[in-house]
Motif scaffolding. Structure first.
Motif, PDB file in Angstrom:
ATOM      1  N   GLU A   7       0.895  -1.007   0.201  1.00 24.18           N
ATOM      2  CA  GLU A   7       0.249  -0.618   0.019  1.00 24.18           C
ATOM      3  C   GLU A   7       0.721   1.268   0.010  1.00 24.18           C
ATOM      4  O   GLU A   7       0.236   2.585  -0.433  1.00 24.18           O
ATOM      5  CB  GLU A   7      -1.082   0.210   1.012  1.00 24.18           C
ATOM      6  N   GLN A   8       1.841   1.132   1.026  1.00 25.98           N
ATOM      7  CA  GLN A   8       3.155   1.913   0.694  1.00 25.98           C
ATOM      8  C   GLN A   8       3.545   2.577  -0.916  1.00 25.98           C
ATOM      9  O   GLN A   8       3.588   3.887  -0.918  1.00 25.98           O
ATOM     10  CB  GLN A   8       4.229   2.398   2.079  1.00 25.98           C
ATOM     11  N   LEU A   9       3.914   1.292  -1.181  1.00 28.89           N
ATOM     12  CA  LEU A   9       4.183   2.140  -2.685  1.00 28.89           C
ATOM     13  C   LEU A   9       3.232   2.598  -3.641  1.00 28.89           C
ATOM     14  O   LEU A   9       3.899   3.520  -4.100  1.00 28.89           O
ATOM     15  CB  LEU A   9       4.817   0.686  -3.118  1.00 28.89           C
ATOM     16  N   SER A  10       2.242   1.444  -3.606  1.00 26.59           N
ATOM     17  CA  SER A  10       1.646   2.649  -4.119  1.00 26.59           C
ATOM     18  C   SER A  10       0.952   3.353  -4.141  1.00 26.59           C
ATOM     19  O   SER A  10       0.671   4.798  -4.737  1.00 26.59           O
ATOM     20  CB  SER A  10      -0.199   1.266  -3.763  1.00 26.59           C
ATOM     21  N   PHE A  11       1.378   4.338  -3.153  1.00 25.66           N
ATOM     22  CA  PHE A  11       0.454   6.136  -2.173  1.00 25.66           C
ATOM     23  C   PHE A  11       1.843   6.665  -2.104  1.00 25.66           C
ATOM     24  O   PHE A  11       1.116   7.887  -3.071  1.00 25.66           O
ATOM     25  CB  PHE A  11       0.184   5.181  -0.688  1.00 25.66           C
ATOM     26  N   LYS A  12       3.181   5.933  -2.699  1.00 27.32           N
ATOM     27  CA  LYS A  12       4.182   7.079  -3.255  1.00 27.32           C
ATOM     28  C   LYS A  12       3.611   7.075  -4.475  1.00 27.32           C
ATOM     29  O   LYS A  12       3.956   8.504  -4.999  1.00 27.32           O
ATOM     30  CB  LYS A  12       5.083   6.033  -2.803  1.00 27.32           C
TER      31      LYS A  12
ATOM     32  N   ALA B 173      -7.209   9.919   1.166  1.00 30.88           N
ATOM     33  CA  ALA B 173      -7.858   9.456   2.427  1.00 30.88           C
ATOM     34  C   ALA B 173      -6.721   9.057   3.440  1.00 30.88           C
ATOM     35  O   ALA B 173      -6.682   9.384   4.309  1.00 30.88           O
ATOM     36  CB  ALA B 173      -9.478   8.703   1.664  1.00 30.88           C
ATOM     37  N   PRO B 174      -5.829   8.543   3.382  1.00 33.18           N
ATOM     38  CA  PRO B 174      -5.428   8.062   4.668  1.00 33.18           C
ATOM     39  C   PRO B 174      -4.170   8.560   5.200  1.00 33.18           C
ATOM     40  O   PRO B 174      -3.677   8.285   5.992  1.00 33.18           O
ATOM     41  CB  PRO B 174      -3.953   7.043   2.937  1.00 33.18           C
ATOM     42  N   LEU B 175      -4.253   9.966   4.353  1.00 36.23           N
ATOM     43  CA  LEU B 175      -3.635  11.057   5.075  1.00 36.23           C
ATOM     44  C   LEU B 175      -4.512  12.041   6.547  1.00 36.23           C
ATOM     45  O   LEU B 175      -4.072  12.729   6.827  1.00 36.23           O
ATOM     46  CB  LEU B 175      -3.109  12.266   4.175  1.00 36.23           C
ATOM     47  N   GLN B 176      -5.590  11.457   6.159  1.00 39.51           N
ATOM     48  CA  GLN B 176      -6.648  11.738   7.313  1.00 39.51           C
ATOM     49  C   GLN B 176      -6.518  11.701   8.730  1.00 39.51           C
ATOM     50  O   GLN B 176      -7.547  11.399   9.178  1.00 39.51           O
ATOM     51  CB  GLN B 176      -8.181  12.342   6.110  1.00 39.51           C
ATOM     52  N   ASN B 177      -6.617   9.812   8.767  1.00 39.42           N
ATOM     53  CA  ASN B 177      -6.542   9.255  10.129  1.00 39.42           C
ATOM     54  C   ASN B 177      -5.085   9.811  10.339  1.00 39.42           C
ATOM     55  O   ASN B 177      -4.675   8.799  11.017  1.00 39.42           O
ATOM     56  CB  ASN B 177      -6.847   8.193   8.914  1.00 39.42           C
ATOM     57  N   VAL B 178      -5.561  10.916  10.968  1.00 36.95           N
ATOM     58  CA  VAL B 178      -4.109  11.058  11.643  1.00 36.95           C
ATOM     59  C   VAL B 178      -4.902  11.795  12.863  1.00 36.95           C
ATOM     60  O   VAL B 178      -5.505  12.411  13.495  1.00 36.95           O
ATOM     61  CB  VAL B 178      -3.274  11.796  11.111  1.00 36.95           C
ATOM     62  N   GLN B 179      -3.511  12.330  13.491  1.00 42.48           N
ATOM     63  CA  GLN B 179      -3.870  12.915  15.009  1.00 42.48           C
ATOM     64  C   GLN B 179      -3.546  14.426  14.999  1.00 42.48           C
ATOM     65  O   GLN B 179      -3.387  14.725  14.407  1.00 42.48           O
ATOM     66  CB  GLN B 179      -2.389  12.880  16.421  1.00 42.48           C
ATOM     67  N   THR B 180      -5.194  15.132  15.671  1.00 46.89           N
ATOM     68  CA  THR B 180      -5.570  16.363  14.692  1.00 46.89           C
ATOM     69  C   THR B 180      -5.806  17.114  16.023  1.00 46.89           C
ATOM     70  O   THR B 180      -5.774  16.692  17.178  1.00 46.89           O
ATOM     71  CB  THR B 180      -6.749  16.520  14.113  1.00 46.89           C
TER      72      THR B 180
END
Length: 339
Positions: A5-10, A292-299
């Motif tokens: 998933e990391q490679l695909s997202f990069k 979306a993967p970047l939105q599930n983080v500590q805010t």
């Protein structure tokens, strides 16, 4: 994310890792022109009201921070495609922000490569002790650490110590090119600000530039501190450390009001920046909002970020920051057991 998933997202974010010349030049324009204009207005206001002068200098400090973000992007090679252009603009911005370009570039790259790694602390980061380390430390070491982590010291004396003194010296590991760049930066600072003192008087200069220097320095340290020092952050030893987790879980999304987000060059999207330092600051918000993967983080917000002032030690068992008060009983207990 899993490795695949990391490679695909990069691959997905690769287009954002290329600078846009027009966007970069426009950012230089909308940062440096207001900075110079506010400086000049602050000077003119000296004959009207010192309170107005201070107010204008504080406003100008916001553009000093924005200048530092340009400097920061140049250090990552993300502001321009051309390496020489990054170095020239970065060095000039470094003179304006009192930071030597190649020195900071070297230590900051180490910060990105080791952020949240408990076995590789000490370069380009905020000093963090674990509970076990603190309990095992000598009384003197504990005192030094408590003084260091005191907000009045970190944000009050920190700007003077770091930006005025520490950055004037070369690192022991610095190579010749880095040392020369530091000497050039120091010389330019002395000459430029010396001429300004001669032109308008040192008292006027100190009131304006001193205010800008101190306020921007304190806020800059705060931004760096708060985006890694939140309660449920991420720290692991080398064998369990993961770069992506360090970026996504060890860096926060600092949700600021739009004007502050603009002045700080979107650095609040710190998790996006740590995931890929090659992304120019003007793309960080768009990438966060569309992926979306970047939105599930500590805010964290302005209000909730103030809680980080009480977080002083990393609890390796609980995987969170705690205060000195939280572990007071652990520090006292060994002394009782010895009796």
């Amino acid at each position: 994310m899993l490795k695949k998933e990391q490679l695909s997202f990069k691959k997905e974010i690769a287009p954002y890792e290329k600078s846009n010349l027009k966007a970069s030049i426009w950012q230089l324009v909308n940062t440096l022109i207001p900075l110079v204009a506010l400086w000049y207005l602050a000077y003119l206001s000296l004959s009207v009201s010192y309170f107005l002068t201070i107010a204008l200098a504080i406003c100008a400090s916001g553009f000093v921070i924005r200048t530092f973000i340009i400097f920061h992007d140049c250090c990552h090679g993300s502001f321009f495609k051309n390496r020489t252009a990054n170095e020239i603009v970065g060095t000039i911005a470094g003179v304006l922000t009192f930071v030597p370009y190649l020195q900071w570039k070297a230590t900051h790259s180490i910060h990105h490569a080791t952020s949240s790694n408990l076995d590789k602390r000490g370069i380009g980061d905020v000093w963090v002790m674990t509970i076990e380390e603190y309990i095992s430390a000598t009384p003197w070491q504990r005192l030094v650490y408590r003084v260091y982590r005191n907000p009045f010291v970190m944000f009050g004396l920190g700007p003077i110590f770091i930006f005025l003194f520490s950055y004037r010296l070369n690192r022991k590991e610095a190579k010749r090119r880095e040392r020369i760049n530091t000497y050039i930066t120091n010389t330019a600072i002395v000459v430029a600000y010396g001429l300004m003192c001669w032109a308008i008087g040192w008292q006027a200069f100190l009131m304006i530039q001193g205010t800008m220097f101190y306020v921007s320095g304190a806020l800059g340290i705060w931004l760096f501190y708060v985006q890694h020092q939140f309660e449920d952050s991420y720290f692991e030893n080398e064998e369990d450390w993961d770069y992506v987790k360090a970026a996504m879980d060890g860096s926060s999304y600092y949700k600021l009001p739009k004007i502050l987000q603009w002045l700080t060059g979107n650095i609040g999207f710190h998790h996006v920046h740590h995931f890929s330092p090659r992304i120019p600051n003007y793309y960080l918000e768009e990438l966060h909002d569309t992926k979306a993967p970047l939105q599930n983080v500590q805010t964290i917000t302005l209000a909730t970020s103030l809680k980080s002032l009480r977080f002083r030690l990393w609890d390796e068992q609980g995987k969170r920051f705690v205060s000195f008060r939280d572990i007071r009983h652990l520090v006292i207990k060994p002394a009782i057991d010895l009796k």
